[in-house]
Write a protein that holds these residues in place. Structure first.
Motif, PDB file in Angstrom:
ATOM      1  N   VAL A  57       0.834  -1.193   0.000  1.00 33.38           N
ATOM      2  CA  VAL A  57       0.000   0.000   0.000  1.00 33.38           C
ATOM      3  C   VAL A  57       0.876   1.252   0.000  1.00 33.38           C
ATOM      4  O   VAL A  57       0.499   2.307  -0.527  1.00 33.38           O
ATOM      5  N   ALA A  58       2.079   1.122   0.571  1.00 33.17           N
ATOM      6  CA  ALA A  58       3.017   2.250   0.595  1.00 33.17           C
ATOM      7  C   ALA A  58       3.471   2.655  -0.810  1.00 33.17           C
ATOM      8  O   ALA A  58       4.032   3.745  -0.979  1.00 33.17           O
ATOM      9  N   SER A  59       3.234   1.813  -1.803  1.00 33.53           N
ATOM     10  CA  SER A  59       3.521   2.211  -3.189  1.00 33.53           C
ATOM     11  C   SER A  59       2.662   3.398  -3.597  1.00 33.53           C
ATOM     12  O   SER A  59       3.026   4.158  -4.493  1.00 33.53           O
ATOM     13  N   TRP A  60       1.497   3.534  -2.970  1.00 37.34           N
ATOM     14  CA  TRP A  60       0.514   4.554  -3.344  1.00 37.34           C
ATOM     15  C   TRP A  60       0.326   5.638  -2.300  1.00 37.34           C
ATOM     16  O   TRP A  60      -0.094   6.739  -2.607  1.00 37.34           O
ATOM     17  N   ARG A  61       0.586   5.314  -1.048  1.00 38.01           N
ATOM     18  CA  ARG A  61       0.334   6.279   0.034  1.00 38.01           C
ATOM     19  C   ARG A  61       1.562   6.358   0.936  1.00 38.01           C
ATOM     20  O   ARG A  61       1.943   5.387   1.575  1.00 38.01           O
ATOM     21  N   SER A  62       2.179   7.527   0.975  1.00 31.31           N
ATOM     22  CA  SER A  62       3.389   7.694   1.768  1.00 31.31           C
ATOM     23  C   SER A  62       3.047   7.987   3.225  1.00 31.31           C
ATOM     24  O   SER A  62       1.877   8.128   3.602  1.00 31.31           O
ATOM     25  N   THR A  63       4.078   8.047   4.048  1.00 27.37           N
ATOM     26  CA  THR A  63       3.907   8.330   5.465  1.00 27.37           C
ATOM     27  C   THR A  63       5.142   9.049   5.978  1.00 27.37           C
ATOM     28  O   THR A  63       6.262   8.756   5.547  1.00 27.37           O
ATOM     29  N   TRP A  64       4.940   9.981   6.873  1.00 28.44           N
ATOM     30  CA  TRP A  64       6.082  10.718   7.418  1.00 28.44           C
ATOM     31  C   TRP A  64       6.971   9.830   8.273  1.00 28.44           C
ATOM     32  O   TRP A  64       8.151  10.109   8.472  1.00 28.44           O
ATOM     33  N   THR A  87      -7.503  -2.609   3.044  1.00 31.04           N
ATOM     34  CA  THR A  87      -6.677  -1.412   2.962  1.00 31.04           C
ATOM     35  C   THR A  87      -6.169  -1.190   1.548  1.00 31.04           C
ATOM     36  O   THR A  87      -6.232  -0.079   1.013  1.00 31.04           O
ATOM     37  N   ALA A  88      -5.667  -2.236   0.934  1.00 29.74           N
ATOM     38  CA  ALA A  88      -5.163  -2.121  -0.437  1.00 29.74           C
ATOM     39  C   ALA A  88      -6.276  -1.726  -1.399  1.00 29.74           C
ATOM     40  O   ALA A  88      -6.091  -0.880  -2.286  1.00 29.74           O
ATOM     41  N   ARG A  89      -7.441  -2.329  -1.228  1.00 28.12           N
ATOM     42  CA  ARG A  89      -8.558  -2.010  -2.123  1.00 28.12           C
ATOM     43  C   ARG A  89      -9.021  -0.561  -1.940  1.00 28.12           C
ATOM     44  O   ARG A  89      -9.306   0.146  -2.908  1.00 28.12           O
ATOM     45  N   ARG A  90      -9.063  -0.097  -0.699  1.00 25.84           N
ATOM     46  CA  ARG A  90      -9.504   1.265  -0.419  1.00 25.84           C
ATOM     47  C   ARG A  90      -8.515   2.306  -0.956  1.00 25.84           C
ATOM     48  O   ARG A  90      -8.909   3.293  -1.586  1.00 25.84           O
ATOM     49  N   VAL A  91      -7.227   2.069  -0.727  1.00 23.77           N
ATOM     50  CA  VAL A  91      -6.217   3.028  -1.177  1.00 23.77           C
ATOM     51  C   VAL A  91      -6.131   3.032  -2.699  1.00 23.77           C
ATOM     52  O   VAL A  91      -5.991   4.091  -3.322  1.00 23.77           O
ATOM     53  N   ARG A  92      -6.227   1.864  -3.317  1.00 22.30           N
ATOM     54  CA  ARG A  92      -6.207   1.789  -4.788  1.00 22.30           C
ATOM     55  C   ARG A  92      -7.348   2.612  -5.385  1.00 22.30           C
ATOM     56  O   ARG A  92      -7.160   3.364  -6.345  1.00 22.30           O
ATOM     57  N   ALA A  93      -8.538   2.495  -4.802  1.00 24.16           N
ATOM     58  CA  ALA A  93      -9.695   3.236  -5.297  1.00 24.16           C
ATOM     59  C   ALA A  93      -9.532   4.738  -5.095  1.00 24.16           C
ATOM     60  O   ALA A  93     -10.019   5.542  -5.899  1.00 24.16           O
ATOM     61  N   ALA A  94      -8.816   5.117  -4.035  1.00 26.03           N
ATOM     62  CA  ALA A  94      -8.653   6.540  -3.721  1.00 26.03           C
ATOM     63  C   ALA A  94      -7.693   7.259  -4.660  1.00 26.03           C
ATOM     64  O   ALA A  94      -7.671   8.496  -4.697  1.00 26.03           O
ATOM     65  N   LEU A  95      -6.921   6.512  -5.433  1.00 28.73           N
ATOM     66  CA  LEU A  95      -5.938   7.142  -6.308  1.00 28.73           C
ATOM     67  C   LEU A  95      -6.581   8.074  -7.336  1.00 28.73           C
ATOM     68  O   LEU A  95      -5.956   9.034  -7.785  1.00 28.73           O
ATOM     69  N   GLY A 127      -9.229   9.893  -6.787  1.00 30.29           N
ATOM     70  CA  GLY A 127      -9.986  10.935  -6.123  1.00 30.29           C
ATOM     71  C   GLY A 127      -9.108  12.068  -5.616  1.00 30.29           C
ATOM     72  O   GLY A 127      -7.912  12.127  -5.904  1.00 30.29           O
ATOM     73  N   PRO A 128      -9.679  12.977  -4.840  1.00 29.67           N
ATOM     74  CA  PRO A 128      -8.904  14.086  -4.269  1.00 29.67           C
ATOM     75  C   PRO A 128      -7.903  13.591  -3.240  1.00 29.67           C
ATOM     76  O   PRO A 128      -8.053  12.508  -2.667  1.00 29.67           O
ATOM     77  N   LEU A 129      -6.893  14.402  -2.981  1.00 29.70           N
ATOM     78  CA  LEU A 129      -5.835  14.006  -2.048  1.00 29.70           C
ATOM     79  C   LEU A 129      -6.363  13.723  -0.648  1.00 29.70           C
ATOM     80  O   LEU A 129      -5.765  12.933   0.093  1.00 29.70           O
TER      81      LEU A 129
END
Length: 232
Positions: free
Chosen positions: A130-137, A213-221, A223-225
């Motif tokens: 999931v970190a491929s699509w959503r970073s973290t500090w 989590t993977a399905r939700r983040v993939r779908a969010a790509l 959409g808005p930030l």
């Protein structure tokens, strides 16, 4: 593609998700599974063929491609999380992550592309996140290395299409392994990651979204930030 009767190679196979991949391949009827590990003399998992393979060592990669020249499935699982936080810490860990997670995957994939072609195309599987699509500090360099690995996966998918190679990207949130023991979050069992990946290979599917989590983040790509980075 058909897993039964095939020969496979898994990098980073000594434990965790890599070992789960190896066991799943055997359970699905693979004829031989090469387990890529740094110290094969210490690896005793029954049914596997231990193979010395540090994915940052080009010589060992070339040797592995010769030894496993009958491989029709290659799973790039080797990975590390060693980088600093966003605002402090030594950058050497971030360089290590890029060397293993990104450049290691590139080097292994490049070396085995002609091996897969010789066996009708086969399958190249990259263990992403999931970190491929959503970073973290907290883990910015790990996420950056996984984003680079995802981009690389897509490039190989296009480049190897003509030779008939199925290129699979596997995305998941937290997985229950030794590396995540201190993480207090819901986790997916490594065996589940492996099982869903085997299903994707058998069905010729290019992407695996293991958990919600993977399905939700993939779908969010698309959409808005705020969907990826909601305000607390």
């Amino acid at each position: 593609m058909k897993i039964e009767g095939s020969v496979a190679l898994v990098t980073g196979a000594n434990r965790g998700i890599g070992l789960a991949f190896c066991r799943a391949l055997l359970a699905r009827g693979a004829a031989k599974v090469f387990a890529g590990v740094r110290e094969p003399e210490d690896f005793t998992e029954p049914g596997l063929e231990p193979l010395r393979l540090d994915v940052t060592d080009l010589g060992q990669i070339a040797d592995a491609a010769r030894t496993a020249s009958d491989a029709a499935i290659v799973i790039n699982n080797a990975g590390i999380q060693a980088g600093p936080g966003l605002l402090e810490g030594d950058l050497d860990g971030a360089r290590q992550e890029l060397e293993v997670n990104y450049l290691g995957t590139w080097a292994v994939s490049r070396a085995f592309a002609p091996v897969l072609a010789a066996h009708g195309g086969g399958a190249l599987v990259n263990m992403l996140s999931v970190a491929s699509w959503r970073s973290t500090w907290r883990f910015p360099s790990y996420a950056a290395s996984k984003a680079a690995q995802w981009s690389l996966t897509n490039a190989f998918r296009v480049a190897l299409r003509e030779q008939g190679t199925l290129v699979v990207g596997v995305h998941v949130g937290w997985v229950d392994t030794d590396a995540t023991m201190s993480v207090d979050e819901p986790k997916t069992d490594a065996a589940e990651v492996a099982a869903r990946t085997m299903d994707a290979i058998a069905r010729d599917e290019p992407e695996v979204l293991v958990d919600e989590t993977a399905r939700r983040v993939r779908a969010a790509l698309s959409g808005p930030l705020d969907l990826l980075y909601p305000t607390p």
